[in-house]
Motif scaffolding. Structure first.
Motif, PDB file in Angstrom:
ATOM      1  N   GLU A  19      62.453  27.176  44.544  1.00 46.65           N
ATOM      2  CA  GLU A  19      61.769  28.143  45.406  1.00 46.65           C
ATOM      3  C   GLU A  19      60.452  28.642  44.812  1.00 46.65           C
ATOM      4  O   GLU A  19      59.502  28.916  45.534  1.00 46.65           O
ATOM      5  CB  GLU A  19      62.690  29.345  45.682  1.00 46.65           C
ATOM      6  N   ASP A  20      60.402  28.799  43.508  1.00 44.05           N
ATOM      7  CA  ASP A  20      59.207  29.381  42.882  1.00 44.05           C
ATOM      8  C   ASP A  20      58.295  28.334  42.257  1.00 44.05           C
ATOM      9  O   ASP A  20      57.176  28.648  41.855  1.00 44.05           O
ATOM     10  CB  ASP A  20      59.590  30.361  41.753  1.00 44.05           C
ATOM     11  N   GLY A  21      58.793  27.120  42.106  1.00 39.72           N
ATOM     12  CA  GLY A  21      57.990  26.083  41.461  1.00 39.72           C
ATOM     13  C   GLY A  21      57.818  26.299  39.966  1.00 39.72           C
ATOM     14  O   GLY A  21      56.857  25.825  39.369  1.00 39.72           O
ATOM     15  N   ARG A  22      58.753  27.039  39.352  1.00 37.24           N
ATOM     16  CA  ARG A  22      58.653  27.225  37.901  1.00 37.24           C
ATOM     17  C   ARG A  22      59.253  26.015  37.190  1.00 37.24           C
ATOM     18  O   ARG A  22      60.266  25.475  37.626  1.00 37.24           O
ATOM     19  CB  ARG A  22      59.429  28.477  37.459  1.00 37.24           C
ATOM     20  N   MET A  23      58.626  25.647  36.085  1.00 41.48           N
ATOM     21  CA  MET A  23      59.177  24.562  35.263  1.00 41.48           C
ATOM     22  C   MET A  23      60.408  25.095  34.543  1.00 41.48           C
ATOM     23  O   MET A  23      60.380  26.202  34.014  1.00 41.48           O
ATOM     24  CB  MET A  23      58.114  24.129  34.247  1.00 41.48           C
ATOM     25  N   MET A  31      61.207  38.833  35.422  1.00 39.69           N
ATOM     26  CA  MET A  31      60.369  40.034  35.382  1.00 39.69           C
ATOM     27  C   MET A  31      59.018  39.715  34.733  1.00 39.69           C
ATOM     28  O   MET A  31      58.002  40.313  35.057  1.00 39.69           O
ATOM     29  CB  MET A  31      61.137  41.100  34.587  1.00 39.69           C
ATOM     30  N   GLN A  32      59.045  38.755  33.810  1.00 40.43           N
ATOM     31  CA  GLN A  32      57.807  38.336  33.143  1.00 40.43           C
ATOM     32  C   GLN A  32      56.952  37.452  34.052  1.00 40.43           C
ATOM     33  O   GLN A  32      55.835  37.124  33.699  1.00 40.43           O
ATOM     34  CB  GLN A  32      58.142  37.481  31.906  1.00 40.43           C
ATOM     35  N   ASP A  33      57.515  37.027  35.172  1.00 36.80           N
ATOM     36  CA  ASP A  33      56.847  36.076  36.065  1.00 36.80           C
ATOM     37  C   ASP A  33      56.351  34.850  35.291  1.00 36.80           C
ATOM     38  O   ASP A  33      55.167  34.508  35.334  1.00 36.80           O
ATOM     39  CB  ASP A  33      55.680  36.765  36.793  1.00 36.80           C
ATOM     40  N   PRO A  34      57.259  34.192  34.586  1.00 36.64           N
ATOM     41  CA  PRO A  34      56.850  33.096  33.705  1.00 36.64           C
ATOM     42  C   PRO A  34      56.571  31.804  34.468  1.00 36.64           C
ATOM     43  O   PRO A  34      57.130  31.581  35.532  1.00 36.64           O
ATOM     44  CB  PRO A  34      58.084  32.921  32.814  1.00 36.64           C
ATOM     45  N   GLN A  35      55.713  30.981  33.916  1.00 30.79           N
ATOM     46  CA  GLN A  35      55.475  29.661  34.517  1.00 30.79           C
ATOM     47  C   GLN A  35      56.552  28.680  34.069  1.00 30.79           C
ATOM     48  O   GLN A  35      56.841  27.710  34.754  1.00 30.79           O
ATOM     49  CB  GLN A  35      54.113  29.136  34.087  1.00 30.79           C
ATOM     50  N   ALA A  76      47.988  38.328  19.852  1.00 25.97           N
ATOM     51  CA  ALA A  76      48.172  38.685  21.258  1.00 25.97           C
ATOM     52  C   ALA A  76      48.246  37.442  22.139  1.00 25.97           C
ATOM     53  O   ALA A  76      49.000  37.408  23.118  1.00 25.97           O
ATOM     54  CB  ALA A  76      47.025  39.593  21.706  1.00 25.97           C
ATOM     55  N   ALA A  77      47.475  36.419  21.800  1.00 21.97           N
ATOM     56  CA  ALA A  77      47.472  35.191  22.609  1.00 21.97           C
ATOM     57  C   ALA A  77      48.844  34.511  22.531  1.00 21.97           C
ATOM     58  O   ALA A  77      49.353  33.992  23.524  1.00 21.97           O
ATOM     59  CB  ALA A  77      46.383  34.238  22.123  1.00 21.97           C
ATOM     60  N   ARG A  78      49.437  34.569  21.344  1.00 24.02           N
ATOM     61  CA  ARG A  78      50.778  33.988  21.173  1.00 24.02           C
ATOM     62  C   ARG A  78      51.802  34.779  21.989  1.00 24.02           C
ATOM     63  O   ARG A  78      52.662  34.203  22.665  1.00 24.02           O
ATOM     64  CB  ARG A  78      51.130  33.989  19.692  1.00 24.02           C
ATOM     65  N   ARG A  79      51.691  36.094  21.950  1.00 21.90           N
ATOM     66  CA  ARG A  79      52.626  36.921  22.725  1.00 21.90           C
ATOM     67  C   ARG A  79      52.440  36.698  24.225  1.00 21.90           C
ATOM     68  O   ARG A  79      53.401  36.686  24.994  1.00 21.90           O
ATOM     69  CB  ARG A  79      52.462  38.399  22.365  1.00 21.90           C
ATOM     70  N   ALA A  80      51.189  36.510  24.642  1.00 20.63           N
ATOM     71  CA  ALA A  80      50.925  36.254  26.065  1.00 20.63           C
ATOM     72  C   ALA A  80      51.581  34.941  26.483  1.00 20.63           C
ATOM     73  O   ALA A  80      52.164  34.843  27.565  1.00 20.63           O
ATOM     74  CB  ALA A  80      49.419  36.206  26.318  1.00 20.63           C
ATOM     75  N   TRP A  81      51.502  33.952  25.603  1.00 21.66           N
ATOM     76  CA  TRP A  81      52.158  32.671  25.906  1.00 21.66           C
ATOM     77  C   TRP A  81      53.668  32.861  25.993  1.00 21.66           C
ATOM     78  O   TRP A  81      54.331  32.330  26.887  1.00 21.66           O
ATOM     79  CB  TRP A  81      51.794  31.621  24.853  1.00 21.66           C
ATOM     80  N   GLN A  82      54.225  33.656  25.082  1.00 25.48           N
ATOM     81  CA  GLN A  82      55.670  33.886  25.113  1.00 25.48           C
ATOM     82  C   GLN A  82      56.082  34.594  26.408  1.00 25.48           C
ATOM     83  O   GLN A  82      57.200  34.416  26.887  1.00 25.48           O
ATOM     84  CB  GLN A  82      56.110  34.669  23.879  1.00 25.48           C
ATOM     85  N   GLY A  83      55.160  35.351  26.980  1.00 22.17           N
ATOM     86  CA  GLY A  83      55.412  35.967  28.285  1.00 22.17           C
ATOM     87  C   GLY A  83      55.400  34.928  29.396  1.00 22.17           C
ATOM     88  O   GLY A  83      56.078  35.070  30.409  1.00 22.17           O
ATOM     89  N   GLN A  84      54.625  33.884  29.188  1.00 19.96           N
ATOM     90  CA  GLN A  84      54.506  32.816  30.188  1.00 19.96           C
ATOM     91  C   GLN A  84      55.667  31.830  30.132  1.00 19.96           C
ATOM     92  O   GLN A  84      55.897  31.085  31.075  1.00 19.96           O
ATOM     93  CB  GLN A  84      53.191  32.045  29.968  1.00 19.96           C
TER      94      GLN A  84
END
Ligand SMILES: Nc1ncnc2c1ncn2[C@@H]1O[C@H](COP(=O)(O)OP(=O)(O)OP(=O)(O)O)[C@@H](O)[C@H]1O
Ligand SMILES: [Mg+2]
Length: 268
Positions: free
Chosen positions: A193-197, A160-164, A71-79
């Motif tokens: 605008e969003d400051g995403r890398m 949609m994932q609101d990724p960093q 789950a932690a890996r999937r959460a990172w993939q969401g990020q």
């Protein structure tokens, strides 16, 4: 901050990525360039954990990315959302549903199969499509859109994932120049605008120079250039793309983007 420390990926005896080390500050828009087979995709895929590293460390804001499991890996993939050259949309599905699938890993299988989405998610998907200038396409099948529009849908799905972090693997390699510009402008806007890398593998020097704050050049798995676009001189480009004898090989293989980039390097 993303730290890549001595990252290597072996495929058999060959290092696809060879001891890569660099640090990316949060606010950067980074381009990765290099000829076909240089290791660009493998590097991005390791960041996203689609491919395992053989050795080394990738750390994002203190999180050891390569050590994550389940789950932690999937959460990172969401990020850290990934964007691909071929868009990877579901062609027969409507645009809005494609975008909603960006949050698939947060939903139950049943509600996904039934295509039941909470109202708030639908509104969000439409808002993102509107922001990218393609709200009117929402009910259409993805396959009915132009390549540039499809890539913007893929970007909307990523948002949609609101990724960093957004990792883009040759996001414009399949697009004509006009659509390529719209897609690159979109990525740049999301960054500003969003400051995403944003880290994008790019197949032309021109695009890297025009859009990136920083360019990383790879050759044979190694990082041979790391600097601002103004440092990307013809000599530096030659270092990244290789000499004349290897050019013929690139020109006769399917690696058209690399050949194009090489030609550009010479003309720069
Ligand atoms: N799954 C795999 N199995 C074996 N070798 C692989 C695999 N994936 C990549 N490679 C090899 O690793 C090297 C780097 O490949 P990679 O796809 O990362 O290059 P690239 O810079 O993205 O190239 P391109 O510009 O063509 O996309 C190549 O020699 C490739 O053949
Ligand atoms: Mg690649």
């Amino acid at each position: 901050m993303l730290q890549v420390k001595n990252v290597t990926r072996m495929f058999g005896p060959k290092a696809a990525v060879d001891n890569a080390t660099f640090v990316i500050e949060k606010s950067a828009f980074v381009g990765i360039i290099g000829r076909s087979g240089a290791g660009k995709s493998t590097l991005l895929r390791m960041m996203n954990r689609l491919t395992d590293a053989t050795s080394g460390e990738i750390v994002f804001q203190g999180l050891n990315v390569l050590g994550l499991q389940g789950a932690a890996r999937r959460a990172w993939q969401g990020q850290c959302a990934m964007i691909f050259q071929q868009f990877n949309l579901v062609p027969r599905m409507d645009v809005a549903s494609n975008v909603l699938h960006g949050i698939l890993n947060r939903r139950s299988t049943l509600s996904t199969v039934m295509n039941l989405w909470p109202q708030a998610d639908i509104v969000r998907a439409l808002t993102i499509l509107d922001r990218l200038g393609i709200a009117e396409q929402a009910p259409k099948r993805a396959e009915a859109l132009s390549g540039g529009q499809q890539q913007r849908v893929a970007i909307a799905r990523a948002l949609m994932q609101d990724p960093q972090v957004i990792l883009a693997d040759e996001p414009i390699a399949s697009l004509d120049p006009m659509n390529a510009q719209v897609v690159m402008d979109t990525l740049r806007r999301i960054h500003d605008e969003d400051g995403r890398m944003v880290i994008a593998n790019l197949h032309t020097l021109d695009t890297a120079r025009r859009y990136c704050d920083r360019v990383i050049g790879m050759r044979d798995g190694r990082i041979v250039f790391d600097g601002t676009p103004d440092l990307l001189t013809t000599a530096a480009a030659r270092d990244i793309y290789g000499a004349d004898d290897t050019f013929n090989e690139a020109a006769t293989s399917t690696a058209i983007p690399a050949a194009t980039a090489y030609a550009e390097a010479l003309l720069a």
